[in-house]
Design an enzyme around this catalytic site. Structure first.
Site, PDB file in Angstrom:
ATOM      1  N   ASN A   8      -0.174  -0.951   3.147  1.00  0.00           N
ATOM      2  CA  ASN A   8       0.417   0.261   3.725  1.00  0.00           C
ATOM      3  C   ASN A   8      -0.599   1.379   3.547  1.00  0.00           C
ATOM      4  OD1 ASN A   8       1.876   2.555   4.326  1.00  0.00           O
ATOM      5  ND2 ASN A   8       3.275   2.375   2.577  1.00  0.00           N
ATOM      6  N   TRP A   9      -1.249   1.726   4.638  1.00  0.00           N
ATOM      7  CA  TRP A   9      -2.323   2.732   4.543  1.00  0.00           C
ATOM      8  C   TRP A   9      -1.782   4.160   4.416  1.00  0.00           C
ATOM      9  CZ3 TRP A   9      -6.803   1.259   8.479  1.00  0.00           C
ATOM     10  CH2 TRP A   9      -7.435   0.095   8.016  1.00  0.00           C
ATOM     11  N   LYS A  10      -0.475   4.334   4.652  1.00  0.00           N
ATOM     12  CA  LYS A  10       0.126   5.683   4.620  1.00  0.00           C
ATOM     13  C   LYS A  10      -0.662   6.606   5.555  1.00  0.00           C
ATOM     14  CE  LYS A  10       1.871   4.569   0.091  1.00  0.00           C
ATOM     15  NZ  LYS A  10       2.303   5.010  -1.225  1.00  0.00           N
ATOM     16  N   HIS A  91      10.764   3.373   3.307  1.00  0.00           N
ATOM     17  CA  HIS A  91       9.838   3.633   2.193  1.00  0.00           C
ATOM     18  C   HIS A  91      10.310   4.867   1.429  1.00  0.00           C
ATOM     19  CE1 HIS A  91       6.235   4.718  -0.005  1.00  0.00           C
ATOM     20  NE2 HIS A  91       5.814   3.491   0.174  1.00  0.00           N
ATOM     21  N   GLU A  93       8.824   7.314   0.336  1.00  0.00           N
ATOM     22  CA  GLU A  93       8.258   8.591   0.811  1.00  0.00           C
ATOM     23  C   GLU A  93       9.022   9.098   2.030  1.00  0.00           C
ATOM     24  OE1 GLU A  93       4.163   7.269   0.913  1.00  0.00           O
ATOM     25  OE2 GLU A  93       4.234   7.116  -1.276  1.00  0.00           O
ATOM     26  N   GLU A 161      10.264  -1.475  -4.563  1.00  0.00           N
ATOM     27  CA  GLU A 161       9.228  -0.522  -4.939  1.00  0.00           C
ATOM     28  C   GLU A 161       9.835   0.566  -5.834  1.00  0.00           C
ATOM     29  OE1 GLU A 161       5.729  -0.547  -1.990  1.00  0.00           O
ATOM     30  OE2 GLU A 161       7.198   0.868  -1.251  1.00  0.00           O
ATOM     31  N   GLY A 167       1.807   4.762  -6.654  1.00  0.00           N
ATOM     32  CA  GLY A 167       0.671   5.668  -6.759  1.00  0.00           C
ATOM     33  C   GLY A 167       0.453   6.241  -8.150  1.00  0.00           C
ATOM     34  N   SER A 199       1.669   0.359  -7.333  1.00  0.00           N
ATOM     35  CA  SER A 199       0.470   0.249  -8.180  1.00  0.00           C
ATOM     36  C   SER A 199      -0.050  -1.179  -8.329  1.00  0.00           C
ATOM     37  CB  SER A 199       0.717   0.890  -9.551  1.00  0.00           C
ATOM     38  OG  SER A 199       0.912   2.297  -9.408  1.00  0.00           O
ATOM     39  N   GLY A 220      -0.313  -0.054  -1.474  1.00  0.00           N
ATOM     40  CA  GLY A 220      -0.707   1.225  -0.900  1.00  0.00           C
ATOM     41  C   GLY A 220      -2.179   1.487  -1.119  1.00  0.00           C
ATOM     42  N   GLY A 221      -2.485   2.252  -2.151  1.00  0.00           N
ATOM     43  CA  GLY A 221      -3.856   2.715  -2.397  1.00  0.00           C
ATOM     44  C   GLY A 221      -4.901   1.609  -2.371  1.00  0.00           C
TER      45      GLY A 221
END
Ligand code: PGA
Length: 238
Positions: A8-10, A91, A93, A161, A167, A199, A220-221
């Site tokens: 997930n590149w956000k 998600h 966010e 999640e 993150g 993470s 993610g990251g």
């Protein structure tokens, strides 16, 4: 079950540099696990082209309606038209920063199915909820209200999640992940993919992906660099 490592590149990724990461994934000819990359919507069509069929491309969100006066929104049909095969919905966010309710998330999952996409439905407790001992109740409620009737192992995966792990570099204990995935498994049934997210990185991927009822990861990251993402893929259960 074959594991799925989903990136997930956000709101990250511009043009040629982002497409170069897709090209690295394509060239890696991954066989160890299924993979999926969810770039920002602006990159979906170009990522599909760069992936040349070797890297399935997904989206990060969709609107519940197929079309209409919804300035700035993107429908599941449009994502399908751009070449996406799946869409993340719910998600944290989106839930936290855009006020999305479980009912909204369920509508978006139905929209994904209507358009011929599969849905990755995200659930997870906040840190306060975990500290208060409510994590299992919160996720149970989210599953009941965000996963619509009609969900099948083909059209739906669930990502657990924990909000406090996203993150932050912090992850739940192995026992906490196993406990929650068992709960999700009990509600969804066999065959559904249950991803862990929060993470995940090359250093902890093997341990997390080795846990019972963990059928993959939502990353993610560490999905932004193909080399990190591929290291996580290599940690998948064979
Ligand atoms: P993270 O994000 O891997 O950067 O913690 C996971 C996610 O939000 O899906």
């Amino acid at each position: 079950m074959r594991q799925l490592i989903a990136g997930n590149w956000k709101m990250n990724g511009l043009g040629s540099a982002a497409l170069a990461e897709i090209a690295v994934l394509r060239a890696a000819a991954v066989t160890r696990a299924d993979i999926l990359i969810c770039p920002p919507a602006t990159l979906i069509a170009r990522a599909v082209w760069a992936a040349k069929g070797a890297v399935p491309i997904g989206a990060q969100d969709c609107h519940a309606q197929a079309s209409g006066a919804f300035t700035g929104d993107i429908s599941a049909e449009m994502l399908k038209d751009a070449g996406a095969v799946t869409v993340i919905v719910g998600h944290s966010e989106r839930r936290q920063l855009h006020g999305e309710s479980d009912a909204t998330v369920a509508d978006k999952a139905r929209a994904a199915w209507r358009a011929g996409l599969s849905a990755i439905i995200c659930v997870g407790e906040t840190e306060a909820e975990r500290i208060a001992g409510h994590a299992l109740d919160v996720v149970t409620r989210q599953l009941e209200a965000s996963v619509p009737p009609g969900a099948t192992a083909d059209n739906t995966a669930v990502a657990y999640e924990p909000v406090w792990a996203i993150g932050t570099g912090r992850t739940p204990s192995d026992a906490e992940i196993v406990e929650m995935h068992a709960l999700v498994r009990g509600r969804l049934g066999a065959g559904f993919r249950i991803l862990y997210g929060g993470s995940v990185k090359p250093a902890n991927a093997a341990a997390i992906l080795g846990l019972a009822d963990v059928d993959g990861a939502l990353v993610g990251g560490a999905s932004l660099k193909a080399s990190d993402f591929l290291a996580i893929v290599e940690a998948a259960r064979s």
